[in-house]
Design a protein around this motif. Structure first.
Motif, PDB file in Angstrom:
ATOM      1  N   ILE A 268       0.586  -1.297  -0.034  1.00  0.00           N
ATOM      2  CA  ILE A 268      -0.418   0.067  -0.098  1.00  0.00           C
ATOM      3  C   ILE A 268       0.552   1.336  -0.089  1.00  0.00           C
ATOM      4  CG2 ILE A 268      -1.367   1.450   1.865  1.00  0.00           C
ATOM      5  CD1 ILE A 268      -2.859  -1.487   2.157  1.00  0.00           C
ATOM      6  N   SER A 269       0.460   2.371  -0.519  1.00  0.00           N
ATOM      7  CA  SER A 269       1.626   3.396  -0.937  1.00  0.00           C
ATOM      8  C   SER A 269       0.792   5.260  -1.446  1.00  0.00           C
ATOM      9  CB  SER A 269       2.575   3.077  -2.195  1.00  0.00           C
ATOM     10  OG  SER A 269       1.916   2.828  -3.435  1.00  0.00           O
ATOM     11  N   LEU A 270      -0.611   4.944  -0.728  1.00  0.00           N
ATOM     12  CA  LEU A 270      -1.006   5.793  -0.786  1.00  0.00           C
ATOM     13  C   LEU A 270      -1.893   6.892   0.243  1.00  0.00           C
ATOM     14  CD1 LEU A 270      -2.368   5.819  -4.722  1.00  0.00           C
ATOM     15  CD2 LEU A 270      -0.223   6.557  -3.900  1.00  0.00           C
ATOM     16  N   TYR A 271      -1.428   7.852   0.840  1.00  0.00           N
ATOM     17  CA  TYR A 271      -2.183   7.803   2.364  1.00  0.00           C
ATOM     18  C   TYR A 271      -2.824   9.508   2.077  1.00  0.00           C
ATOM     19  CZ  TYR A 271      -1.918   9.908   6.711  1.00  0.00           C
ATOM     20  OH  TYR A 271      -1.784  10.160   8.213  1.00  0.00           O
ATOM     21  N   GLU A 272      -3.898   9.805   2.056  1.00  0.00           N
ATOM     22  CA  GLU A 272      -4.302  11.499   2.126  1.00  0.00           C
ATOM     23  C   GLU A 272      -4.666  10.931   3.751  1.00  0.00           C
ATOM     24  OE1 GLU A 272      -8.389  10.464  -0.579  1.00  0.00           O
ATOM     25  OE2 GLU A 272      -9.109  10.066   1.370  1.00  0.00           O
TER      26      GLU A 272
ATOM     27  N   HIS B 105      -7.026   8.052   5.295  1.00  0.00           N
ATOM     28  CA  HIS B 105      -7.209   6.942   3.866  1.00  0.00           C
ATOM     29  C   HIS B 105      -5.721   6.170   3.827  1.00  0.00           C
ATOM     30  CE1 HIS B 105     -11.698   7.727   4.283  1.00  0.00           C
ATOM     31  NE2 HIS B 105     -11.465   7.536   5.345  1.00  0.00           N
ATOM     32  N   VAL B 106      -5.496   5.314   3.251  1.00  0.00           N
ATOM     33  CA  VAL B 106      -4.603   4.730   3.005  1.00  0.00           C
ATOM     34  C   VAL B 106      -5.156   3.498   1.835  1.00  0.00           C
ATOM     35  CG1 VAL B 106      -3.126   4.394   4.159  1.00  0.00           C
ATOM     36  CG2 VAL B 106      -4.158   2.911   4.503  1.00  0.00           C
ATOM     37  N   LEU B 107      -4.616   3.553   0.613  1.00  0.00           N
ATOM     38  CA  LEU B 107      -5.163   3.294  -0.754  1.00  0.00           C
ATOM     39  C   LEU B 107      -4.243   2.402  -1.672  1.00  0.00           C
ATOM     40  CD1 LEU B 107      -7.695   3.319  -2.705  1.00  0.00           C
ATOM     41  CD2 LEU B 107      -5.813   4.661  -4.349  1.00  0.00           C
ATOM     42  N   CYS B 108      -4.169   0.974  -1.849  1.00  0.00           N
ATOM     43  CA  CYS B 108      -3.696  -0.169  -2.461  1.00  0.00           C
ATOM     44  C   CYS B 108      -3.965   0.189  -3.860  1.00  0.00           C
ATOM     45  CB  CYS B 108      -3.919  -1.066  -2.064  1.00  0.00           C
ATOM     46  SG  CYS B 108      -3.077  -2.437  -2.709  1.00  0.00           S
ATOM     47  N   PRO B 109      -2.703   0.434  -4.563  1.00  0.00           N
ATOM     48  CA  PRO B 109      -2.670   1.100  -5.826  1.00  0.00           C
ATOM     49  C   PRO B 109      -3.304  -0.180  -6.331  1.00  0.00           C
ATOM     50  CG  PRO B 109      -0.677   1.174  -5.325  1.00  0.00           C
ATOM     51  CD  PRO B 109      -1.380   0.665  -4.350  1.00  0.00           C
ATOM     52  N   CYS B 110      -2.841  -1.113  -6.499  1.00  0.00           N
ATOM     53  CA  CYS B 110      -3.431  -2.287  -7.635  1.00  0.00           C
ATOM     54  C   CYS B 110      -4.383  -2.513  -7.906  1.00  0.00           C
ATOM     55  CB  CYS B 110      -2.515  -3.292  -6.798  1.00  0.00           C
ATOM     56  SG  CYS B 110      -1.340  -3.847  -6.487  1.00  0.00           S
TER      57      CYS B 110
ATOM     58  N   TRP C 103      13.312  -0.572 -17.672  1.00  0.00           N
ATOM     59  CA  TRP C 103      13.443   0.414 -17.721  1.00  0.00           C
ATOM     60  C   TRP C 103      13.041   1.479 -17.188  1.00  0.00           C
ATOM     61  CZ3 TRP C 103      12.931  -0.296 -22.827  1.00  0.00           C
ATOM     62  CH2 TRP C 103      12.599   0.960 -23.079  1.00  0.00           C
ATOM     63  N   ALA C 104      11.903   1.782 -16.729  1.00  0.00           N
ATOM     64  CA  ALA C 104      11.264   3.194 -16.038  1.00  0.00           C
ATOM     65  C   ALA C 104      10.981   2.515 -15.314  1.00  0.00           C
ATOM     66  CB  ALA C 104      10.074   3.890 -17.514  1.00  0.00           C
ATOM     67  N   LEU C 105      10.446   1.065 -14.813  1.00  0.00           N
ATOM     68  CA  LEU C 105       9.965   0.923 -13.689  1.00  0.00           C
ATOM     69  C   LEU C 105      10.587   0.338 -12.329  1.00  0.00           C
ATOM     70  CD1 LEU C 105       7.633  -2.057 -15.929  1.00  0.00           C
ATOM     71  CD2 LEU C 105       6.700   0.086 -14.620  1.00  0.00           C
ATOM     72  N   GLY C 106      11.504   0.296 -12.819  1.00  0.00           N
ATOM     73  CA  GLY C 106      12.874  -0.374 -11.563  1.00  0.00           C
ATOM     74  C   GLY C 106      12.792  -1.592 -10.872  1.00  0.00           C
ATOM     75  N   PRO C 107      13.255  -2.674 -11.032  1.00  0.00           N
ATOM     76  CA  PRO C 107      13.453  -3.757 -10.137  1.00  0.00           C
ATOM     77  C   PRO C 107      12.891  -3.776  -9.583  1.00  0.00           C
ATOM     78  CG  PRO C 107      16.041  -2.615  -8.868  1.00  0.00           C
ATOM     79  CD  PRO C 107      14.605  -1.493 -10.291  1.00  0.00           C
ATOM     80  N   TYR C 108      12.015  -5.037  -9.125  1.00  0.00           N
ATOM     81  CA  TYR C 108      10.802  -5.968  -7.625  1.00  0.00           C
ATOM     82  C   TYR C 108      11.349  -5.752  -6.464  1.00  0.00           C
ATOM     83  CZ  TYR C 108       6.859  -8.224  -5.871  1.00  0.00           C
ATOM     84  OH  TYR C 108       6.040  -8.855  -4.789  1.00  0.00           O
ATOM     85  N   ARG C 109      10.663  -4.745  -5.557  1.00  0.00           N
ATOM     86  CA  ARG C 109      10.725  -5.057  -4.190  1.00  0.00           C
ATOM     87  C   ARG C 109       9.294  -5.478  -3.704  1.00  0.00           C
ATOM     88  NH1 ARG C 109      15.029  -1.963  -1.420  1.00  0.00           N
ATOM     89  NH2 ARG C 109      13.200  -1.480   0.149  1.00  0.00           N
ATOM     90  N   PRO C 110       9.357  -6.642  -2.996  1.00  0.00           N
ATOM     91  CA  PRO C 110       7.868  -6.620  -2.630  1.00  0.00           C
ATOM     92  C   PRO C 110       7.338  -6.184  -2.073  1.00  0.00           C
ATOM     93  CG  PRO C 110       9.254  -8.592  -1.763  1.00  0.00           C
ATOM     94  CD  PRO C 110      10.306  -7.662  -2.385  1.00  0.00           C
ATOM     95  N   ASP C 111       8.002  -4.807  -1.259  1.00  0.00           N
ATOM     96  CA  ASP C 111       7.320  -3.292  -0.318  1.00  0.00           C
ATOM     97  C   ASP C 111       7.450  -2.307  -1.460  1.00  0.00           C
ATOM     98  OD1 ASP C 111       9.896  -3.472  -0.807  1.00  0.00           O
ATOM     99  OD2 ASP C 111      10.103  -2.185   0.982  1.00  0.00           O
ATOM    100  N   GLN C 112       7.129  -2.384  -3.165  1.00  0.00           N
ATOM    101  CA  GLN C 112       7.159  -1.616  -3.337  1.00  0.00           C
ATOM    102  C   GLN C 112       6.674  -1.403  -4.604  1.00  0.00           C
ATOM    103  OE1 GLN C 112      10.958  -0.035  -4.604  1.00  0.00           O
ATOM    104  NE2 GLN C 112      11.826   0.262  -2.167  1.00  0.00           N
ATOM    105  N   VAL C 113       5.642  -0.291  -5.114  1.00  0.00           N
ATOM    106  CA  VAL C 113       4.419  -0.578  -6.069  1.00  0.00           C
ATOM    107  C   VAL C 113       4.581   1.499  -6.824  1.00  0.00           C
ATOM    108  CG1 VAL C 113       2.772   0.298  -4.297  1.00  0.00           C
ATOM    109  CG2 VAL C 113       2.140  -1.140  -6.239  1.00  0.00           C
TER     110      VAL C 113
END
Lengths: 350, 541
Positions: free
Chosen positions: A283-287, A292-297, B289-299
């Motif tokens: 999860i990476s988006l925070y209001e 609220h936090v939002l999962c971008p997937c 190359w614009a996305l970067g390598p995978y890390r399970p804690d990043q998105v």
């Protein structure tokens, strides 16, 4: 209305309608047969045919030139040369020229061949008879007789002991293959229930790699943390961070609606698993205003001021909270592991 | 096989080679049946060719890519020529994909041709499949070939998925994580399958290598077999054709393989290959190359799978997060139901031909294609299916819709949830009405002729449009389609007064048959009598 005459004998058509259960309506008009061939200009005018020939040859020649261009591009353009080409913007000169020349070389062979077929090869339509797919009755009878003879000679039906043991052996033999798959991976056991967090582990800021202090966490900011001792070059870093990744925000204690959440926080600093409980995206988006936090997937939304309750989206349960406190050095530390498994739900989760 | 021709004649070199091969392979026998094989002509018949050629292109470019790609999750620190990634930790798979893109000359082009061809392959199969569906080309004797094609479509989806996961970039890694989460939702076996697939916990260090062997060996191997089988059956059954003068269920009208289709189909391969190369030159695809390598804690935001997976993605996004916790176990319905629906909806498509043949009870071979309008219920069902598919594609891209059209995510999700149920029903009704309308127009055309656009003023002042009668060829083409009569259960009491109870299945079949072919569900073809009466000429327009 001056109608074109339809000869009487064409009305109505004969059609075979009796086919078992199926009943179909008749065709009212008879098949007039294949229309007469209409010659093309190339069929009657040799000059037009010559023109077509030259067009085809021109395409093949241009294809040759394009291949020469491909080889030239490969030699001329350095692999890292970037050029601006309208309207595509900044593109790799090599990729652009190679793709274009290769594409033209291929495409022109195609247009040449198709043009040749359409203008110069015969376009007279021909009818070919179809033959029934299924075998004639006598063929079928022969096959059945052959099969019966073979089966009879094998005595498979009579010697039941052979038959049954053979079926048994054939049924068992693939088991070896299945058994061999056992070492594809370990058994789940309690692996999905445990993370690296434990009592006394300090929270390390993912950006600075320094231990987090309460004063570092201000209202309105979202901080990511991982357990101390986890190094990026560790062999199991990816596996550990996939479960231990932590998300930290500070909320005015009075704004925290959930009682347990307030107790597990430190002065309004709350730590939740960063891994979405839906299918495991981070999860990476925070209001800031609503917490609220939002999962971008898949857009699951959690309310961090109310026990990370799901307020929107496909997630099925709240984000697990990590109980935190402050150690003697004034750094934030975990007071234990998560109370429940992090990430997506599974059968044994309970 | 000695011939009676003059043995003293010195055969030309080509013939001698052919003789040599014939003595060992019997090629003359094969060529006799196939060299001048007739193929009918219609633009929609080339859709399958697009699939075949893009499949060949994918194999050619894929073999090239294996020469440079390292399917390994060993961590390395990047020191290649792409500046922004200098010094960053990444898997060897990701690093070698960067090398293919930036250091191998032409590597980027081949990568992009490979990926574009895959996208076009799947799109081609989708459209080809619906060409076959809407024209009823899957009917006997082609049901098995329909299944072959269906399997190719499904396997193509998974081959595509395993393929775009190989670079181990942030976007595709997120897709793999999603897959793992979906696997976990399976009751009882979920955690075991996950551990066995990933060689332990997610992400582990095995999955790229395992996907690699699935992507380059297992799935394409099966697909190659299916493609060959598909083509053999096309040759064996001979191609279907649309109704028209001279075209019957017992013949095939068109032009011979040698030379016309050799040139046209062969040329078309180059057209497809050339087109994809040009697209790969000007349009970048999957810029890892614009996305970067995978890390399970990043998105990254706006995470989207390739288009053919968007349908499954849609189910997962709009499904409510239902979880049932009982007796220490969790049933993750919020993920499991989408997973099951994905399979069920695809399977419905695969099995449809068998359902239809059961309803019609038709055991004959069909080589004449239906115009979609002449099979209104089938066409409407097909459009309903496609509607579900596209509604779910919208659901799969709900974030993209929200950001690009400034819509509320919440509203889109609710739209998709409702449209999933309502959309197909509406599509079914509308499509069937359109089909029936078109049937009526065909009937009108047969009986009254074609509108000429010429307005005539009659002596008493009335204006009429002159209708031109159709020629015998058009008349035949517009009325050559078959119309089934609906199945009757028959009297429930036989002639001896004994009561006969039709089974529930028989009743269902009769009801379905009525809904396909009953009154109001198809427009009866004009009869010869109707035509004669109208054209006997009494100023009737």
């Amino acid at each position: 209305m001056s109608s074109q005459e339809i000869p009487e004998e064409r009305l109505p058509a004969e059609q075979d309608t009796a086919h078992g259960a199926v009943e179909v309506a008749d065709d009212p008009f008879a098949d007039p047969g294949l229309p007469a061939h209409r010659p093309r200009i190339q069929d009657i005018d040799e000059r037009a045919a010559k023109r077509s020939e030259r067009t085809v040859a021109l395409m093949f020649t241009m294809s040759m030139l394009a291949t020469v261009g491909f080889i030239a591009s490969y030699v001329i353009f350095p692999v890292d040369k970037i050029v601006f080409i309208w309207p595509f913007g900044h593109v790799s000169a090599l990729n652009f020229s190679l793709g274009l020349t290769l594409g033209l070389a291929l495409f022109l062979i195609g247009t040449g061949a198709v043009h040749w077929a359409r203008t110069l090869m015969s376009d007279v339509e021909v009818a070919d008879d179809r033959h029934p797919i299924e075998a004639a009755p006598e063929v079928k009878a022969k096959v059945l007789a052959d099969f019966a003879a073979g089966a009879q000679e094998s005595a498979l039906g009579r010697r039941k002991l052979i038959r049954n043991t053979m079926f048994g052996a054939l049924a068992l033999v693939p088991l070896s293959g299945v058994v061999l798959l056992r070492d594809l991976g370990p058994l789940p056991e309690k692996k999905l229930r445990k993370t690296l967090w434990a009592k006394g582990k300090q929270l390390v800021n993912m950006n600075t790699m320094e231990p987090l202090r309460p004063e570092d966490v201000v209202v309105g900011s979202l901080t990511f943390a991982m357990p101390e001792g986890l190094e990026e070059d560790a062999h199991d870093f990816q596996n550990q961070i996939a479960k231990a990744a932590l998300m930290i925000v500070r909320i005015e204690p009075d704004d925290i609606k959930d009682k347990r959440q307030r107790e597990w926080a430190h002065e309004g600093i709350v730590a939740f698993s960063k891994i979405c409980t839906h299918v495991g995206c981070p999860i990476s988006l925070y209001e800031q205003q609503t917490h609220h936090v939002l999962c971008p997937c898949h857009q699951s939304t959690f309310d961090l001021s109310d026990g990370a309750r799901v307020i929107f989206g496909p997630a099925g349960h709240p984000l697990p909270q990590l109980r935190i406190g402050v150690n003697s050095e004034g750094n934030l530390e975990a007071l234990g592991d998560f109370a429940e498994p992090v990430g997506p739900a599974f059968w044994e989760r309970g | 096989m000695s011939t009676v021709t003059d043995t003293k004649r010195k055969a030309p070199a080509g013939e001698r080679v052919a003789d040599w091969a014939d003595g060992r392979l019997g090629i003359y026998g094969l060529a006799k049946a196939n060299m001048r094989k007739i193929f009918p002509d219609h633009w929609s018949f080339m859709l399958g060719e697009i699939c075949l050629y893009s499949f060949i292109i994918i194999i050619l470019t894929g073999v090239y890519l294996t020469l440079f790609f390292h399917p390994s999750m060993n961590e390395v620190v990047y020191h290649g020529s792409y500046e922004p990634m200098q010094g960053i930790r990444m898997s060897e798979a990701y690093a070698s994909t960067l090398d293919i893109s930036f250091d191998v000359r032409g590597g980027l082009l081949v990568r992009q041709i490979h990926h574009w061809a895959a996208v076009i392959f799947l799109a081609g199969m989708f459209v080809h499949m619906f060409r076959v569906f809407f024209t009823g080309a899957y009917r006997k004797p082609r049901e098995i070939n329909w299944l072959f094609g269906f399997l190719l479509f499904v396997l193509g989806m998974f081959t595509g998925f395993t393929g775009y996961s190989l670079p181990d970039d942030l976007l595709s890694g997120t897709g793999v994580r999603f897959t793992q989460g979906a696997i976990l939702s399976m009751p009882i076996v979920g955690t075991y399958i996950s551990m066995f697939l990933f060689g332990g916990e997610f992400p582990g260090t095995d999955i790229i290598a395992r996907f690699y062997s699935i992507h380059i060996l297992l799935l394409p191997g099966i697909m190659l077999g299916l493609v060959v089988g598909h083509l053999i059956l096309v040759f064996f059954h001979k191609h279907t054709q649309f109704a028209g003068p001279g075209k019957t269920n017992k013949n095939v009208v068109g032009m011979p393989l040698l030379p016309v289709y050799m040139a046209k189909a062969g040329g078309f391969f180059f057209l497809v290959f050339g087109f994809i190369s040009i697209v790969a030159a000007i349009a970048s695809i999957n810029p890892i190359w614009a996305l970067g390598p995978y890390r399970p804690d990043q998105v990254s935001t706006g995470a989207q799978p390739d288009w053919y997976m968007g349908f499954a993605e849609g189910f997962v996004r709009v499904m409510p997060g239902w979880e049932i916790n009982l007796w220490g176990h969790t049933l993750v319905l919020g993920v499991l139901i989408p997973l099951v629906l994905f399979g069920v909806i695809l399977a419905a498509l695969a099995l449809y031909p068998f359902l239809e043949s059961w309803i019609t009870g038709d055991k004959r071979e069909h080589h004449i294609l239906d115009k979609p309008r002449n099979a209104p219920t089938r066409t409407a069902l097909g459009v309903a299916w496609v509607t579900i598919y596209f509604v779910m594609l919208i659901g799969g891209g709900n974030d993209i819709w929200a950001t690009h059209f400034h819509l509320s995510l919440n509203a889109i999700s609710w739209f998709v949830r409702i449209a999933f149920f309502l959309g197909p029903v509406l599509a079914f009704i509308v499509t069937r009405r359109i089909c029936l309308g078109l049937q009526r127009r065909d009937k009108e055309k047969v009986l009254h002729g074609r509108e000429s656009g010429t307005i005539k003023r009659l002596p008493h002042g009335e204006f009429v449009e002159i209708h031109e009668p159709l020629g015998p060829e058009q008349l035949y083409a517009l009325t050559a389609h078959e119309q089934y009569k609906p199945l009757e259960i028959g009297p429930t009491v036989d002639k001896n007064g004994v009561e006969r109870k039709p089974s529930a299945l028989q009743k269902l079949r009769a009801r379905l048959s009525r809904s396909y072919y009953g009154e109001g569900n198809q427009i009866a073809k004009p009869t010869a009598e109707e035509y004669k009466e109208i054209t006997s000429g009494h100023g009737h327009h």
